[in-house]
Design a protein around this motif. Sequence first.
Motif, PDB file in Angstrom:
ATOM      1  N   ASN A   1      26.271  63.560  42.567  1.00 50.03           N
ATOM      2  CA  ASN A   1      25.237  62.637  43.012  1.00 50.03           C
ATOM      3  C   ASN A   1      25.034  61.631  41.895  1.00 50.03           C
ATOM      4  N   ARG A   2      25.489  60.412  42.112  1.00 54.97           N
ATOM      5  CA  ARG A   2      25.433  59.414  41.029  1.00 54.97           C
ATOM      6  C   ARG A   2      24.226  58.488  41.173  1.00 54.97           C
ATOM      7  N   SER A   3      23.272  58.860  42.037  1.00 50.50           N
ATOM      8  CA  SER A   3      22.096  58.012  42.175  1.00 50.50           C
ATOM      9  C   SER A   3      21.341  57.965  40.848  1.00 50.50           C
TER      10      SER A   3
ATOM     11  N   THR B   1      43.665  67.591  25.127  1.00 51.31           N
ATOM     12  CA  THR B   1      43.120  66.844  26.238  1.00 51.31           C
ATOM     13  C   THR B   1      41.613  66.740  25.974  1.00 51.31           C
ATOM     14  N   HIS B   2      40.905  66.069  26.872  1.00 48.69           N
ATOM     15  CA  HIS B   2      39.467  65.959  26.647  1.00 48.69           C
ATOM     16  C   HIS B   2      38.758  65.824  27.988  1.00 48.69           C
ATOM     17  N   THR B   3      37.485  66.107  27.966  1.00 45.98           N
ATOM     18  CA  THR B   3      36.705  65.868  29.172  1.00 45.98           C
ATOM     19  C   THR B   3      35.301  65.403  28.807  1.00 45.98           C
ATOM     20  N   PHE B   4      34.914  64.276  29.416  1.00 42.84           N
ATOM     21  CA  PHE B   4      33.635  63.638  29.106  1.00 42.84           C
ATOM     22  C   PHE B   4      32.665  63.676  30.289  1.00 42.84           C
TER      23      PHE B   4
ATOM     24  N   GLY C   1      49.425  57.651  29.794  1.00 44.63           N
ATOM     25  CA  GLY C   1      48.171  57.199  29.181  1.00 44.63           C
ATOM     26  C   GLY C   1      47.691  58.185  28.137  1.00 44.63           C
ATOM     27  N   ARG C   2      48.094  59.440  28.288  1.00 42.47           N
ATOM     28  CA  ARG C   2      47.571  60.482  27.403  1.00 42.47           C
ATOM     29  C   ARG C   2      48.626  61.092  26.515  1.00 42.47           C
ATOM     30  N   SER C   3      49.564  60.249  26.061  1.00 43.60           N
ATOM     31  CA  SER C   3      50.446  60.729  25.008  1.00 43.60           C
ATOM     32  C   SER C   3      49.528  61.150  23.848  1.00 43.60           C
TER      33      SER C   3
ATOM     34  N   ARG D   1      42.190  51.551  36.340  1.00 41.47           N
ATOM     35  CA  ARG D   1      40.850  51.083  36.727  1.00 41.47           C
ATOM     36  C   ARG D   1      39.754  51.905  36.060  1.00 41.47           C
ATOM     37  N   PHE D   2      39.972  53.223  35.906  1.00 38.63           N
ATOM     38  CA  PHE D   2      38.851  54.108  35.569  1.00 38.63           C
ATOM     39  C   PHE D   2      38.961  54.959  34.310  1.00 38.63           C
ATOM     40  N   PHE D   3      40.175  55.074  33.725  1.00 40.17           N
ATOM     41  CA  PHE D   3      40.332  56.161  32.746  1.00 40.17           C
ATOM     42  C   PHE D   3      39.348  56.043  31.580  1.00 40.17           C
ATOM     43  N   PHE D   4      38.928  54.828  31.242  1.00 41.12           N
ATOM     44  CA  PHE D   4      38.040  54.646  30.086  1.00 41.12           C
ATOM     45  C   PHE D   4      36.596  54.515  30.540  1.00 41.12           C
TER      46      PHE D   4
ATOM     47  N   LEU E   1      34.369  67.135  35.293  1.00 38.14           N
ATOM     48  CA  LEU E   1      35.114  66.451  36.354  1.00 38.14           C
ATOM     49  C   LEU E   1      36.634  66.517  36.193  1.00 38.14           C
ATOM     50  N   LEU E   2      37.097  66.232  35.002  1.00 37.63           N
ATOM     51  CA  LEU E   2      38.531  65.946  34.905  1.00 37.63           C
ATOM     52  C   LEU E   2      39.041  66.051  33.476  1.00 37.63           C
ATOM     53  N   ALA E   3      40.244  66.567  33.352  1.00 35.49           N
ATOM     54  CA  ALA E   3      40.974  66.453  32.087  1.00 35.49           C
ATOM     55  C   ALA E   3      42.422  66.151  32.439  1.00 35.49           C
ATOM     56  N   THR E   4      42.858  64.950  32.096  1.00 32.90           N
ATOM     57  CA  THR E   4      44.271  64.626  32.294  1.00 32.90           C
ATOM     58  C   THR E   4      45.069  65.435  31.279  1.00 32.90           C
ATOM     59  N   GLN E   5      46.175  65.978  31.721  1.00 31.35           N
ATOM     60  CA  GLN E   5      47.006  66.902  30.917  1.00 31.35           C
ATOM     61  C   GLN E   5      46.300  68.235  30.672  1.00 31.35           C
TER      62      GLN E   5
HETATM   63  C1  LIG Z   1      43.497  59.027  36.852  1.00 26.49           C
HETATM   64  C2  LIG Z   1      42.250  59.343  36.072  1.00 26.49           C
HETATM   65  C3  LIG Z   1      42.349  60.107  34.899  1.00 26.49           C
HETATM   66  C4  LIG Z   1      41.179  60.435  34.196  1.00 26.49           C
HETATM   67  N1  LIG Z   1      41.276  61.227  33.079  1.00 26.49           N
HETATM   68  C5  LIG Z   1      40.162  61.662  32.455  1.00 26.49           C
HETATM   69  C6  LIG Z   1      40.211  62.565  31.361  1.00 26.49           C
HETATM   70  O1  LIG Z   1      41.273  62.958  30.896  1.00 26.49           O
HETATM   71  N2  LIG Z   1      39.055  62.983  30.818  1.00 26.49           N
HETATM   72  C7  LIG Z   1      37.848  62.560  31.279  1.00 26.49           C
HETATM   73  O2  LIG Z   1      36.821  62.969  30.747  1.00 26.49           O
HETATM   74  N3  LIG Z   1      37.760  61.698  32.307  1.00 26.49           N
HETATM   75  C8  LIG Z   1      38.885  61.250  32.904  1.00 26.49           C
HETATM   76  N4  LIG Z   1      38.781  60.389  33.971  1.00 26.49           N
HETATM   77  C9  LIG Z   1      37.456  60.112  34.502  1.00 26.49           C
HETATM   78  C10 LIG Z   1      36.938  58.736  34.191  1.00 26.49           C
HETATM   79  O3  LIG Z   1      36.341  58.721  32.928  1.00 26.49           O
HETATM   80  C11 LIG Z   1      35.936  58.419  35.308  1.00 26.49           C
HETATM   81  O4  LIG Z   1      36.685  58.206  36.485  1.00 26.49           O
HETATM   82  C12 LIG Z   1      35.087  57.209  35.039  1.00 26.49           C
HETATM   83  O5  LIG Z   1      34.251  57.416  33.945  1.00 26.49           O
HETATM   84  C13 LIG Z   1      34.197  56.883  36.267  1.00 26.49           C
HETATM   85  O6  LIG Z   1      33.450  57.995  36.599  1.00 26.49           O
HETATM   86  P1  LIG Z   1      33.565  58.638  38.038  1.00 26.49           P
HETATM   87  O7  LIG Z   1      35.005  58.783  38.377  1.00 26.49           O
HETATM   88  O8  LIG Z   1      32.751  59.851  38.017  1.00 26.49           O
HETATM   89  O9  LIG Z   1      32.999  57.555  39.019  1.00 26.49           O
HETATM   90  P2  LIG Z   1      31.503  57.404  39.478  1.00 26.49           P
HETATM   91  O10 LIG Z   1      30.639  57.272  38.272  1.00 26.49           O
HETATM   92  O11 LIG Z   1      31.154  58.526  40.386  1.00 26.49           O
HETATM   93  O12 LIG Z   1      31.557  56.056  40.277  1.00 26.49           O
HETATM   94  C14 LIG Z   1      31.849  55.958  41.675  1.00 26.49           C
HETATM   95  C15 LIG Z   1      31.419  54.571  42.156  1.00 26.49           C
HETATM   96  O13 LIG Z   1      30.000  54.446  42.044  1.00 26.49           O
HETATM   97  C16 LIG Z   1      29.636  53.372  41.184  1.00 26.49           C
HETATM   98  N5  LIG Z   1      28.538  53.812  40.306  1.00 26.49           N
HETATM   99  C17 LIG Z   1      28.247  55.088  39.946  1.00 26.49           C
HETATM  100  N6  LIG Z   1      27.200  55.109  39.118  1.00 26.49           N
HETATM  101  C18 LIG Z   1      26.828  53.831  38.916  1.00 26.49           C
HETATM  102  C19 LIG Z   1      25.820  53.200  38.141  1.00 26.49           C
HETATM  103  N7  LIG Z   1      24.975  53.912  37.381  1.00 26.49           N
HETATM  104  N8  LIG Z   1      25.739  51.863  38.157  1.00 26.49           N
HETATM  105  C20 LIG Z   1      26.600  51.138  38.910  1.00 26.49           C
HETATM  106  N9  LIG Z   1      27.576  51.671  39.671  1.00 26.49           N
HETATM  107  C21 LIG Z   1      27.689  53.003  39.672  1.00 26.49           C
HETATM  108  C22 LIG Z   1      30.897  53.088  40.348  1.00 26.49           C
HETATM  109  O14 LIG Z   1      30.958  51.720  39.960  1.00 26.49           O
HETATM  110  C23 LIG Z   1      32.022  53.460  41.310  1.00 26.49           C
HETATM  111  O15 LIG Z   1      32.299  52.362  42.126  1.00 26.49           O
HETATM  112  C24 LIG Z   1      39.930  59.997  34.662  1.00 26.49           C
HETATM  113  C25 LIG Z   1      39.851  59.225  35.822  1.00 26.49           C
HETATM  114  C26 LIG Z   1      40.980  58.898  36.524  1.00 26.49           C
HETATM  115  C27 LIG Z   1      40.842  58.096  37.776  1.00 26.49           C
END
Ligand SMILES: Cc1cc2nc3c(=O)[nH]c(=O)nc-3n(C[C@H](O)[C@H](O)[C@H](O)COP(=O)(O)OP(=O)(O)OC[C@H]3O[C@@H](n4cnc5c(N)ncnc54)[C@H](O)[C@@H]3O)c2cc1C
Length: 478
Positions: free
Chosen positions: A156-158, A147-150, A103-105, A445-448, A188-192
């Motif tokens: 706590n995602r409340s 690589t990047h991190t956002f 995904g991160r070529s 499911r989540f990368f974007f 949180l994360l940086a792939t590569q």
């Molecule tokens: C394999 C993989 C590679 C990745 N690589 C990168 C990378 O290179 N760089 C980078 O920056 N990020 C990367 N990501 C992170 C990715 O951007 C996040 O996983 C994604 O934005 C979701 O954020 P989270 O994982 O923190 O989930 P959370 O936001 O914590 O969500 C967890 C659960 O709570 C729910 N939830 C949380 N907040 C809310 C809300 N406000 N409203 C409704 N539902 C909510 C979500 O729907 C989900 O079901 C990667 C993720 C994965 C899985």
Amino acid sequence: MPCVNGQQYINRIDHLKSNVWINGQKVTGNISEHSSFKGIMKSQASLYDLQCRKDMIDIMTYLSPKTNERVGMSFLQPKTRKDLEKRRKMIETWARQSAGMMGRSPDYMNTVLMSFSAASDLFSDPKGKGNFVKYYEYCRENDLSLTHTFINPQVNRSSNYMDNSNEDISARVIDKNENGIIVQGARLLATQGGITDEILVFPPGGNQVDTSLCYAFAIPSNLPGLKFLCRESFDYRHDEYDHPLSARFDEMDAVVVFDHCEVPWERVFIYGDPFSASLLYSESGFFPYQIHQVTTKNVVKTEFVLGVLQSIVDTINIGEYQHIQEKIVEVVMALETLKGFLISSETSASRDQWGFMVPDRNPLYAAMAYFPKIYPRFIEIMQLIGASGLVSIPTERDFHSINQNELNNYLQSATLKGYERVKLFRLASDLCISAFGGRQTLYERFFFGDSARLSGTVYREYDRSAYVDWVKKFLHQS
Ligand SMILES: Cc1cc2nc3c(=O)[nH]c(=O)nc-3n(C[C@H](O)[C@H](O)[C@H](O)COP(=O)(O)OP(=O)(O)OC[C@H]3O[C@@H](n4cnc5c(N)ncnc54)[C@H](O)[C@@H]3O)c2cc1C
């Protein structure tokens, strides 16, 4: 230095000696020789080699507008539909090298850079704008990998939660001086993470009220204070018979820690300006260009999945069953839908206010909402079709043991000897039941971003007013 080859990429990353940790230990020698990184780095290097091949150079590169030297095509800021097509062909060529598993070529991040740079007027601070445009050109002219991190750590995602902890958790700007800003905390994360030249750090989107969390910058992966804490590798053994995908394409994910990192001012693009940050996502071509890159990769990945599925069907001769045909056709429909999104986005592309050709967002928004849902279904289909064949998979060593004849006999299929049949099923297994395969599904499911919330973006942005007006008129007619 214009576009680089694989060895140049490897030498550069080895030379950085970035602070990378895995399994409780710091990587000390050349990271390209470390068992957890060598597979993916070799694959990444093969991409760079491909772009330098004489027969590929016109597809993979273009002449830099600055130096007239060959630079990577994914840096191209498209001005015409033909340019979009050129970008697609290049992205597709790289995606084929990894069957869409990477995904991160580097074209992923090159697209981010080129899209923000094309919309650099959105940086409200002229210095930030200048810095970003220079940075884009620097990466393009030196063919840097990024690589990047956002995203901030998942603490706590409340919706009521304010990140005002006294502990250093989400990376924030804690100070500034004449040299730059000082960043402390984690992302949180940086792939590569750790196997690229640089890391781009951008704000997590949404409305950021705390300005210390609102910044964008890029730094070399070996900047003092920067650390990558990796997950366990899914490249268990570097055997391409046993683990044909994980041995080559496990991209690795790392928590990114900033310990008093001093980011020089010339590398700061946004600081304390939430408005600029949110405009960059919403008003630039970031979404359409990015999803155009991603969907091109996803078409390739879907073709590969379809190929694996059909090979299983043929090998154990189950093509006569209607539910098998139906499942294969589900993937065919998805493939054709994805191709349709892509071509339609190019056909109805239009120029933005800066003169760049931007693919049509609407089909791409649909692609963005669609793939995270359909990819897990592909994996389910593979499990449903592969059944126990996905676990009756001795390793290559077993086939070279005294049990060889028995295995070749008992594990044969309608069309293949045991050794070949297991090779195919090991591939399917790597895709649909291994740790690598599980991560691929999570990635899609989540990368974007969270797909539920991404659908919210589509809901807001997709113009449905013409259809509502039509219904109003229709009701008045009756
Ligand atoms: C394999 C993989 C590679 C990745 N690589 C990168 C990378 O290179 N760089 C980078 O920056 N990020 C990367 N990501 C992170 C990715 O951007 C996040 O996983 C994604 O934005 C979701 O954020 P989270 O994982 O923190 O989930 P959370 O936001 O914590 O969500 C967890 C659960 O709570 C729910 N939830 C949380 N907040 C809310 C809300 N406000 N409203 C409704 N539902 C909510 C979500 O729907 C989900 O079901 C990667 C993720 C994965 C899985």
